[in-house]
Design an enzyme around this catalytic site. Structure first.
Site, mmCIF file in Angstrom:
data_model
loop_
_atom_site.group_PDB
_atom_site.id
_atom_site.type_symbol
_atom_site.label_atom_id
_atom_site.label_comp_id
_atom_site.label_asym_id
_atom_site.label_seq_id
_atom_site.Cartn_x
_atom_site.Cartn_y
_atom_site.Cartn_z
ATOM 1 N N CYS A 116 -17.059 8.159 -0.855
ATOM 2 C CA CYS A 116 -18.002 7.054 -1.037
ATOM 3 C C CYS A 116 -19.373 7.334 -0.412
ATOM 4 C CB CYS A 116 -17.431 5.759 -0.473
ATOM 5 S SG CYS A 116 -15.963 5.238 -1.370
ATOM 6 N N HIS A 262 -23.533 1.100 -0.466
ATOM 7 C CA HIS A 262 -22.413 1.530 -1.306
ATOM 8 C C HIS A 262 -21.613 0.286 -1.665
ATOM 9 C CE1 HIS A 262 -18.679 3.012 -2.659
ATOM 10 N NE2 HIS A 262 -18.027 2.765 -1.534
ATOM 11 N N ASN A 292 -15.859 -0.645 -7.412
ATOM 12 C CA ASN A 292 -16.315 0.390 -6.484
ATOM 13 C C ASN A 292 -16.270 1.727 -7.220
ATOM 14 O OD1 ASN A 292 -16.410 2.444 -4.559
ATOM 15 N ND2 ASN A 292 -15.260 1.281 -3.026
HETATM 16 N N1 COA Z 1 -3.457 -8.791 -6.116
HETATM 17 C C1 COA Z 1 -2.713 -9.729 -5.527
HETATM 18 N N2 COA Z 1 -2.188 -9.571 -4.298
HETATM 19 C C2 COA Z 1 -2.443 -8.442 -3.640
HETATM 20 C C3 COA Z 1 -3.233 -7.419 -4.202
HETATM 21 C C4 COA Z 1 -3.738 -7.619 -5.492
HETATM 22 N N3 COA Z 1 -4.508 -6.708 -6.110
HETATM 23 N N4 COA Z 1 -3.331 -6.414 -3.304
HETATM 24 C C5 COA Z 1 -2.623 -6.787 -2.232
HETATM 25 N N5 COA Z 1 -2.091 -8.002 -2.439
HETATM 26 C C6 COA Z 1 -1.249 -8.778 -1.529
HETATM 27 C C7 COA Z 1 -0.479 -7.919 -0.556
HETATM 28 O O1 COA Z 1 0.709 -7.464 -1.140
HETATM 29 C C8 COA Z 1 -0.216 -8.891 0.556
HETATM 30 O O2 COA Z 1 0.866 -9.704 0.227
HETATM 31 P P1 COA Z 1 1.904 -10.209 1.346
HETATM 32 O O3 COA Z 1 1.086 -11.037 2.298
HETATM 33 O O4 COA Z 1 2.906 -10.988 0.554
HETATM 34 O O5 COA Z 1 2.454 -8.971 1.986
HETATM 35 C C9 COA Z 1 -1.469 -9.757 0.574
HETATM 36 O O6 COA Z 1 -2.081 -9.597 -0.725
HETATM 37 C C10 COA Z 1 -2.449 -9.370 1.638
HETATM 38 O O7 COA Z 1 -2.605 -7.959 1.614
HETATM 39 P P2 COA Z 1 -3.638 -7.243 2.497
HETATM 40 O O8 COA Z 1 -3.639 -5.772 2.173
HETATM 41 O O9 COA Z 1 -3.471 -7.636 3.936
HETATM 42 O O10 COA Z 1 -4.961 -7.918 1.928
HETATM 43 P P3 COA Z 1 -6.392 -7.903 2.513
HETATM 44 O O11 COA Z 1 -6.813 -9.284 2.743
HETATM 45 O O12 COA Z 1 -6.569 -6.893 3.602
HETATM 46 O O13 COA Z 1 -7.195 -7.368 1.262
HETATM 47 C C11 COA Z 1 -8.263 -5.393 0.500
HETATM 48 C C12 COA Z 1 -6.958 -6.079 0.738
HETATM 49 C C13 COA Z 1 -7.966 -4.002 -0.030
HETATM 50 C C14 COA Z 1 -9.058 -6.169 -0.535
HETATM 51 C C15 COA Z 1 -9.026 -5.365 1.844
HETATM 52 O O14 COA Z 1 -8.237 -4.781 2.840
HETATM 53 C C16 COA Z 1 -10.299 -4.629 1.760
HETATM 54 O O15 COA Z 1 -11.214 -5.083 1.129
HETATM 55 N N6 COA Z 1 -10.388 -3.465 2.449
HETATM 56 C C17 COA Z 1 -11.527 -2.608 2.360
HETATM 57 C C18 COA Z 1 -11.326 -1.768 1.168
HETATM 58 C C19 COA Z 1 -12.547 -1.040 0.774
HETATM 59 O O16 COA Z 1 -13.643 -1.517 0.882
HETATM 60 N N7 COA Z 1 -12.326 0.164 0.289
HETATM 61 C C20 COA Z 1 -13.338 0.975 -0.169
HETATM 62 C C21 COA Z 1 -13.953 1.672 0.969
HETATM 63 S S1 COA Z 1 -15.089 2.778 0.406
#
Ligand code: COA
Length: 335
Positions: A116, A262, A292
Site C-alpha cells: 500500500c 492511501h 482499497n
Molecule cells: N461482513 C460481515 N461481517 C464481517 C465481515 C464482513 N465482510 N468481516 C468480518 N465480519 C465479522 C467478523 O466475523 C466478526 O464477527 P464475530 O463478532 O461474530 O466474530 C465481526 O464482523 C467483527 O470482526 P472484526 O474483524 O473484529 O471487525 P472490525 O470491526 O475490526 O472490522 C475491518 C474489520 C477489516 C474492517 C477492520 O479491522 C479494519 O478496517 N482494519 C483495517 C484494515 C485496513 O485498512 N487494511 C488495509 C490496510 S492498507
C-alpha cells in the site's frame, strides 16, 4: 549552480469497467452493504475481466493518459518505477511488460514491492534519481489486480470486501523551479509485522515445489489480514509520517491544501483528518467507488482530485500511505 528538483507533470488512471457492489458480494459470502459501508466506507469496487485487463495493460492505459497530459511521447521516458503486489508473473516484474507495451525497450525499469506504500516509495525513488541528474523523465506506476488473490467466501470476507483492482500513473520530470516541485519524501518499514497482512504463496521458502505442496487449495494462497492490528498501527504511522514531512519543510497541518491518503479505509482517513484538524474538503476520499486498490490508490485518487480542480498550482499537497510490511511513507509536494 542550479539545483535540479522533480515535479509531477501528468497524471492518469484506469479502472476495469466491471463494477462490483457490496450487494453483489453477498452472492459469494455472508456480508451486507451496511456492514461494509459502516466499517470501511466502501460502496463498490472494480474487478478486472479476464482476457481484457492485465496488471500491465491497466498500467499502460494509465501511463498513456499521464503522458498525454504531460504533453510527452512515451519515448521521452528514461525510467519506469512500477509498484505492485500483484504482478502478472512471479518474475520478471510487470514494469517489463508495461515497458514492452509502451515500446520503451532500453529504458531503466524498477519493480517496487511495497504494497500500500508502493506508490510513495516509487515516487521517492523517481525523485532521487531525477535530483541526482541520472534521469530526466520517470513514469511512476501503481497497479493492482487483487480480486484473484482473495478468498471470496465467508471465510475470507474481512479481506475480500476491502480490496479492488485498478491502476494509476504519474509522469515525474526534472525541473529547476523551486516553487513547483516535490519538496520531500519520507519512507519507513517495520518487518516485525510482515505476517499481519500478507500472502504466503507462491513463496520459495518451503520444502517442496510450492505447487506440489498443495498450495493451490490452501489458505496460504489468499491474502491474510489481522484487521485490528493493521488499523491500530495505521492510525499512528499515518500521523507520524505526515508530521515528519510537514516539520522537515517548516509547515503545519493547517498549511496543507489537500491530503491525499492511501485509500485504506474511510475510518482511518477520517481519524487522520480529525487529528490534523483539517476540514472535510481538504482530505480526498474515493474509496467509496474503488475500494482499497493498494499501490494504485494514491495515483487514482490524486488524478481524480486533479480532474475535479482540487489540486491547483501552488497548492501544498500531502500524500501519505501505510500498509503491508508494515510500510509507511509520505510525500510533500508544492504543486
Ligand atoms: N461482513 C460481515 N461481517 C464481517 C465481515 C464482513 N465482510 N468481516 C468480518 N465480519 C465479522 C467478523 O466475523 C466478526 O464477527 P464475530 O463478532 O461474530 O466474530 C465481526 O464482523 C467483527 O470482526 P472484526 O474483524 O473484529 O471487525 P472490525 O470491526 O475490526 O472490522 C475491518 C474489520 C477489516 C474492517 C477492520 O479491522 C479494519 O478496517 N482494519 C483495517 C484494515 C485496513 O485498512 N487494511 C488495509 C490496510 S492498507
Amino acid at each position: 549552480m542550479t539545483t535540479t528538483y522533480s515535479r509531477i507533470t501528468g497524471l492518469g488512471f484506469y479502472v476495469p469497467d466491471n463494477v462490483v457492489t457490496n450487494d453483489d458480494l453477498t452472492q459469494y459470502m455472508e456480508t451486507s452493504d451496511a456492514w461494509i459501508q459502516e466499517r470501511t466506507g466502501i460502496k463498490q469496487r472494480r474487478f478486472f475481466t479476464y482476457g481484457k485487463d492485465t496488471n500491465a495493460s491497466m498500467a499502460t492505459a494509465a501511463a498513456r493518459m499521464a503522458l498525454d497530459r504531460a504533453g510527452l511521447e512515451p519515448k521521452a521516458v528514461d525510467l519506469i518505477v512500477y509498484a505492485t503486489l500483484s504482478p502478472d508473473y512471479y518474475f520478471p516484474g510487470s514494469a517489463f511488460l508495461m515497458q514492452r507495451e509502451l515500446g520503451l525497450e532500453g529504458c531503466a525499469v524498477i519493480d517496487v514491492r511495497q504494497q500500500c506504500s508502493g506508490f510513495v516509495y516509487a515516487l521517492s525513488i523517481a525523485d532521487q534519481f531525477i535530483k541526482t541528474g541520472m534521469y530526466k523523465t520517470a513514469l511512476v506506476i501503481g497497479s493492482e489486480i487483487q480480486s484473484t488473490l482473495m478468498d471470496k467466501t465467508t471465510e475470507g470476507r474481512n479481506v475480500a470486501v476491502i480490496f479492488g483492482d485498478g491502476a494509476g500513473a504519474a509522469v515525474v520530470q526534472a525541473t529547476t523551479d523551486p516553487e513547483h516541485r516535490i519538496l520531500s519524501t519520507h519512507l519507513h518499514a517495520d518487518g516485525r509485522y510482515a505476517e499481519e497482512l500478507y500472502l504466503k504463496d507462491p513463496g520459495s521458502s518451503r520444502e517442496d515445489h510450492f505447487i506440489n505442496a498443495g498450495t493451490a487449495d490452501s489458505a496460504d494462497s489468499s491474502v491474510v489480514m489481522n484487521g485490528n492490528t493493521v488499523f491500530k498501527h495505521a492510525v499512528v504511522r499515518f500521523m507520524e509520517v505526515i508530521n515528519e514531512g510537514l516539520s522537515a519543510n517548516g509547515y503545519q497541518a493547517s498549511d496543507v491544501d489537500l491530503l491525499v491518503p492511501h485509500q485504506a479505509n474511510i475510518r482511518i482517513s477520517e481519524y487522520v483528518r480529525q487529528q490534523m484538524g483539517l476540514p472535510e474538503e481538504k482530505v480526498f476520499n474515493n474509496i467509496q467507488y474503488y475500494g482499497n486498490t493498494t499501490a494504485a490508490s494514491i495515483p487514482i485518487a490524486l488524478t481524480e482530485a486533479y480532474e475535479q480542480g482540487r489540486v491547483k498550482s501552488g497548492d501544498l499537497i500531502c500524500l501519505a500511505a501505510f500498509g503491508s510490511g508494515f510500510t509507511w511513507g509520505s510525500a510533500l509536494i508544492k504543486w
